[in-house]
Design a protein around this motif. Structure first.
Motif, short mmCIF file in Angstrom:
data_model
loop_
_atom_site.label_atom_id
_atom_site.label_comp_id
_atom_site.label_asym_id
_atom_site.label_seq_id
_atom_site.Cartn_x
_atom_site.Cartn_y
_atom_site.Cartn_z
N GLY A 34 38.67 -27.85 0.47
CA GLY A 34 37.41 -28.54 0.75
C GLY A 34 37.40 -29.96 0.21
O GLY A 34 36.94 -30.89 0.89
N VAL A 35 37.89 -30.14 -1.01
CA VAL A 35 37.95 -31.48 -1.59
C VAL A 35 38.85 -32.38 -0.74
O VAL A 35 38.53 -33.56 -0.48
CB VAL A 35 38.45 -31.41 -3.04
N LEU A 38 37.06 -33.44 2.40
CA LEU A 38 36.05 -34.46 2.12
C LEU A 38 36.67 -35.85 1.98
O LEU A 38 36.00 -36.87 2.20
CB LEU A 38 35.28 -34.09 0.84
N ARG A 47 33.40 -33.81 8.36
CA ARG A 47 33.84 -33.81 6.97
C ARG A 47 32.86 -33.05 6.08
O ARG A 47 33.25 -32.25 5.24
CB ARG A 47 33.97 -35.26 6.48
N THR A 48 31.58 -33.26 6.32
CA THR A 48 30.57 -32.59 5.49
C THR A 48 30.54 -31.09 5.75
O THR A 48 30.52 -30.28 4.81
CB THR A 48 29.18 -33.19 5.77
N GLY A 51 34.25 -29.65 4.75
CA GLY A 51 34.57 -29.85 3.35
C GLY A 51 33.63 -29.10 2.42
O GLY A 51 34.06 -28.33 1.57
N LEU A 52 32.32 -29.33 2.60
CA LEU A 52 31.37 -28.65 1.73
C LEU A 52 31.37 -27.14 1.97
O LEU A 52 31.20 -26.35 1.03
CB LEU A 52 29.97 -29.21 1.95
N GLY A 53 31.57 -26.73 3.23
CA GLY A 53 31.64 -25.30 3.52
C GLY A 53 32.78 -24.64 2.78
O GLY A 53 32.62 -23.55 2.18
N VAL A 55 34.29 -25.79 0.03
CA VAL A 55 34.04 -25.87 -1.41
C VAL A 55 33.08 -24.78 -1.86
O VAL A 55 33.33 -24.06 -2.84
CB VAL A 55 33.49 -27.26 -1.78
N PHE A 56 31.96 -24.62 -1.16
CA PHE A 56 30.97 -23.63 -1.58
C PHE A 56 31.47 -22.20 -1.37
O PHE A 56 31.16 -21.31 -2.18
CB PHE A 56 29.63 -23.87 -0.85
#
Length: 295
Positions: A34-35, A38, A47-48, A51-53, A55-56
């Motif tokens: 994820g990082v 991003l 990207r959001t 990436g955030l998906g 990471v979380f």
């Protein structure tokens, strides 16, 4: 936990323990992915979302894996009496004689595990150096002390290639240790125990001797050992803040699937006499030198 407390069924417990490192490793991979997304994906929306998906989701997996550390253990077994894996004066820490689970967790069969630190005669406290931070392992009296087989048995597994790192003391040293522990947790028992030996000591019980000194293990898988035989030296490998011996009994040769077994050391001297027990935290035990011919 009382003996009559409701516990997770053994088969379910073993399955969850096997899933725990997979969740931790998968979580770390997803967070890193994820990082990276991003950073490298040019489209902001994609990207959001990606990436955030990632990471979380990764953080969720890591949290789930961490939560499994605190599951109640599987069914209890009767206590087993063994010899002490050390000789001389040793202070007991993280003892099942003071709390169960002794290390705060049930994973890797550590419910009844004990740690021991060598304290030479006449040395106050635990004999550790006064300086704090990342300290040379040779400054601790435990480093290089002989480690013995606690019972007759057969060697099931050996790991002897992990480095002996510096001791971690004080706030800075312990912060480094906890950061390392997160990585070691994803690596499973081998990275947490460091250099270690697993012995089949009969009746469905397996003994673990952990945090051994690199290059000092004298046995290999399949070897028969005798009680009191020297098998290694105390080191500072794996998830260890200072040179010490970690000892535990478990009901399976692989710690990731095992449940801890309670035990007591036979015929040791303790502060209030002689007996068969595991002393409480910060108490000192004295174990006899093995008899000639055992090694």
């Amino acid at each position: 936990m009382t003996p009559n407390a409701k516990l997770i069924e053994l088969r379910t417990f073993r399955r969850l323990m096997r899933a725990r490192p997979l969740l931790a490793r998968g979580g770390v991979v997803l967070v890193c992915l994820g990082v990276a997304l991003l950073i490298v994906v040019p489209d902001r929306t994609v990207r959001t979302l990606l990436g955030l998906g990632a990471v979380f989701t990764g953080l969720f997996f890591c949290t789930a894996g961490f939560g499994l550390l605190f599951l109640p253990m599987g069914p209890r077994r009767d206590s087993r009496v063994t010899g002490a894996p050390v000789a001389g004066r040793w202070m007991v820490v993280n003892s099942p004689g003071s709390a169960v689970p002794s290390h705060g967790i049930h994973s890797l069969a550590q419910t009844f595990a004990v740690d021991m630190v060598h304290v030479p005669e006449g040395v106050p406290g635990r004999g550790e150096p006064a300086e704090k931070g990342l300290i040379a392992r040779e400054k601790f009296p435990s480093f290089g002390r002989p480690v013995y087989a606690p019972a007759d048995g057969e060697v099931v597994a050996v790991h002897d290639s992990a480095r002996d790192h510096r001791a971690r003391t004080g706030p800075l040293g312990l912060a480094c240790m906890f950061a390392e522990a997160m990585v070691r947790e994803a690596g499973g028992a081998r990275m947490l125990f460091g250099n270690h030996i697993v012995l089949d000591v009969g009746e469905g019980a397996y003994a673990v001797l952990a945090h051994l000194r690199k290059g000092t293990v004298t046995v290999r898988a399949g070897d028969a050992v005798r009680s009191g035989q020297q098998v290694a030296e105390c080191g500072n490998s794996g998830n260890s803040s200072e040179p010490h011996i970690h000892f535990q009994l478990m009901d399976h040769p692989r710690a990731s699937r095992a449940v801890g077994i309670p035990f007591a050391f036979a015929d040791i001297s303790v502060e209030d006499g002689r007996g068969t027990c595991v002393p409480a935290n910060d108490k000192t035990l004295v174990a006899r030198e093995p008899q000639a011919g055992c090694g």
